[in-house]
Design a protein around this motif. Structure first.
Motif, short mmCIF file in Angstrom:
data_model
loop_
_atom_site.label_atom_id
_atom_site.label_comp_id
_atom_site.label_asym_id
_atom_site.label_seq_id
_atom_site.Cartn_x
_atom_site.Cartn_y
_atom_site.Cartn_z
N LEU A 1 0.77 -1.15 0.08
CA LEU A 1 -0.18 0.07 -0.01
C LEU A 1 0.91 1.19 -0.20
CD1 LEU A 1 -2.97 1.27 0.29
CD2 LEU A 1 -2.62 1.04 2.66
N THR A 2 0.76 2.11 -1.13
CA THR A 2 1.65 3.29 -1.01
C THR A 2 1.04 4.71 -0.67
OG1 THR A 2 0.81 3.64 -3.66
CG2 THR A 2 2.80 2.35 -2.95
N SER A 3 -0.33 4.66 -0.55
CA SER A 3 -1.09 5.66 0.14
C SER A 3 -2.33 5.33 0.64
CB SER A 3 -1.40 6.64 -1.03
OG SER A 3 -2.27 7.75 -0.62
N LEU A 4 -2.85 5.84 1.83
CA LEU A 4 -3.99 5.70 2.64
C LEU A 4 -5.28 6.31 1.72
CD1 LEU A 4 -3.37 5.85 6.32
CD2 LEU A 4 -3.07 3.93 5.07
N LYS A 5 -4.80 7.27 0.74
CA LYS A 5 -5.81 8.24 0.14
C LYS A 5 -6.26 7.47 -0.88
CE LYS A 5 -3.49 12.34 1.98
NZ LYS A 5 -2.73 13.33 1.62
N ARG A 6 -6.00 6.31 -1.42
CA ARG A 6 -6.37 5.63 -2.61
C ARG A 6 -7.53 4.65 -2.20
NH1 ARG A 6 -0.47 4.84 -5.53
NH2 ARG A 6 -0.16 7.35 -6.08
N PRO A 7 -8.67 4.89 -2.17
CA PRO A 7 -9.64 3.87 -1.79
C PRO A 7 -9.59 2.63 -2.16
CG PRO A 7 -10.62 6.05 -2.40
CD PRO A 7 -9.33 6.09 -2.90
N ALA A 8 -9.42 2.25 -3.37
CA ALA A 8 -9.40 1.10 -3.82
C ALA A 8 -8.48 0.24 -3.67
CB ALA A 8 -9.46 0.99 -5.37
N GLU A 9 -7.09 0.76 -3.36
CA GLU A 9 -6.10 0.28 -2.84
C GLU A 9 -6.02 -0.01 -1.55
OE1 GLU A 9 -1.10 1.38 -2.70
OE2 GLU A 9 -2.47 2.46 -4.25
N LEU A 10 -6.62 0.75 -0.83
CA LEU A 10 -6.66 0.65 0.48
C LEU A 10 -7.78 -0.65 1.02
CD1 LEU A 10 -6.45 1.93 3.54
CD2 LEU A 10 -8.20 3.34 3.07
N ALA A 11 -8.68 -0.67 0.35
CA ALA A 11 -9.78 -1.56 0.53
C ALA A 11 -9.07 -3.16 0.32
CB ALA A 11 -10.81 -1.63 -0.45
#
Length: 366
Positions: free
Chosen positions: A67-77
């Motif tokens: 995970l590179t950023s908490l601000k990317r919803p799809a990646e965070l999910a």
């Protein structure tokens, strides 16, 4: 007939691995834990870079979330689903988070997942936190079962900043690998130029600029600074402007700290703020006379006039005077070095650290 107590399963959750202090302490803890008492696992928020992968422990399960950023919803999910599956597979009892991003994801997710105990670690004194992060810290402090720090000043800073329940704060001190420094030769009688060494990231909080100004007051003394950081070019320009380039070197990242300290006569910690300094513990374990600033946990580790010298922060003159005191009186320097080494051996070895954590987990999960 009593039933044997099974190990506490602890998942350590951190952004990535590096050779910095917090990460080094975490890896040392993982390696040292008695697996009959604690079964560790490790989650990395990102961890795909070469340095982080090269440092991954081989003696416990490791999960990289990428995970590179908490601000990317799809990646965070996606990362959250991976993390939940990993926790279920490991049947974790405790999740222990480090640094902001891993904490902002790990603490609420672990609480929602029904993990038995949730721990946040914050080992700095929070001087750099923005109002937003202070507010988020107060929320996280209420969600977590315990916030760990490694010094009494760190505990005080947390209590003041977050105004939380002091019973939810605990101090577990760092430890140093004494075996690594066992073969550093004792302080020898100086025959030539004195070498002063410092270790720290090249950032304003570490006070290397203060050490440079102190060096300008001490002709015929060589200075070596181990560490890297964003302030390198600024510090190098300062060294050049003061005409110190021939005797003040920024040597970069040092992987063999015992070898570096073997070449140092006097060790200096000029920080403007500290929690519990790993560098200070290593200086003392190596048997080097230390001049440190009177900030954070430094006075907790090093008793003034017994294990070394403490000086005010941001005071180049006082720092130079402390160095000069050791230069003038070699017997005093040798005595401080030996008492410092004995003090660390008695109170701050890795075994003592391991036992502190194991006892803490047992009590927390009882």
């Amino acid at each position: 007939m009593s039933v044997p107590q099974r190990p506490v399963r602890v998942n350590y959750f951190i952004d990535r691995l590096s050779r910095a202090g917090t990460e080094t302490q975490l890896l040392a803890l993982i390696h040292s834990l008695d697996r009959s008492v604690v079964e560790p696992s490790l989650t990395l928020l990102s961890g795909n870079d070469d340095e982080s992968r090269s440092l991954e422990p081989t003696d416990c399960p490791v999960k990289r979330l990428g995970l590179t950023s908490l601000k990317r919803p799809a990646e965070l999910a996606r990362a959250s689903r991976k993390l939940l599956r990993f926790w279920r597979r490991q049947a974790v009892d405790v999740v222990q988070t480090y640094f902001l991003d891993s904490t902002y994801l790990g603490v609420p997710l672990a609480r929602l997942a029904g993990v038995k105990r949730v721990i946040r670690v914050r080992n700095n004194v929070g001087h750099w936190l923005t109002p937003k992060h202070r507010g988020l810290g107060r929320v996280i402090g209420r969600i977590a079962d315990v916030t760990l720090t490694n010094s009494q000043p760190g505990l005080h800073a947390l209590h003041v900043a977050e105004r939380g329940n002091r019973n939810k704060l605990a101090v577990l001190e760092n430890g140093v690998d004494l075996d690594r420094f066992a073969h550093v030769p004792p302080l020898a009688r100086r025959g030539g130029i004195v070498t002063v060494g410092a270790v720290g990231n090249l950032r304003p909080v570490k006070g290397i600029d203060v050490l440079i100004r102190a060096a300008a007051r001490l002709p015929d003394v060589r200075f070596l600074v181990a560490g890297e950081g964003d302030q390198r070019s600024e510090l190098q320009s300062m060294i050049d402007a003061l005409g110190l380039a021939h005797r003040f070197a920024l040597v970069g990242q040092v992987n063999n700290m015992p070898a570096f300290l073997a070449g140092v006569d006097i060790a200096v910690l000029p920080s403007r703020a500290e929690g519990m300094s790993n560098a200070l513990l290593e200086f003392m374990a190596a048997g080097r006379p230390v001049v440190a600033t009177r900030v954070g946990g430094n006075a907790q580790i090093l008793e003034e006039g017994k294990h070394g010298l403490l000086v005010p922060a941001d005071d180049a003159e006082a720092l130079a005077d402390g160095i000069e005191q050791f230069m003038r009186d070699e017997r005093f320097a040798y005595h401080m070095a030996e008492t410092a080494r004995r003090h660390v051996e008695e109170h701050y070895g890795r075994k003592a650290m391991r036992l502190r954590f194991e006892h803490f987990y047992r009590r927390l999960c009882a």
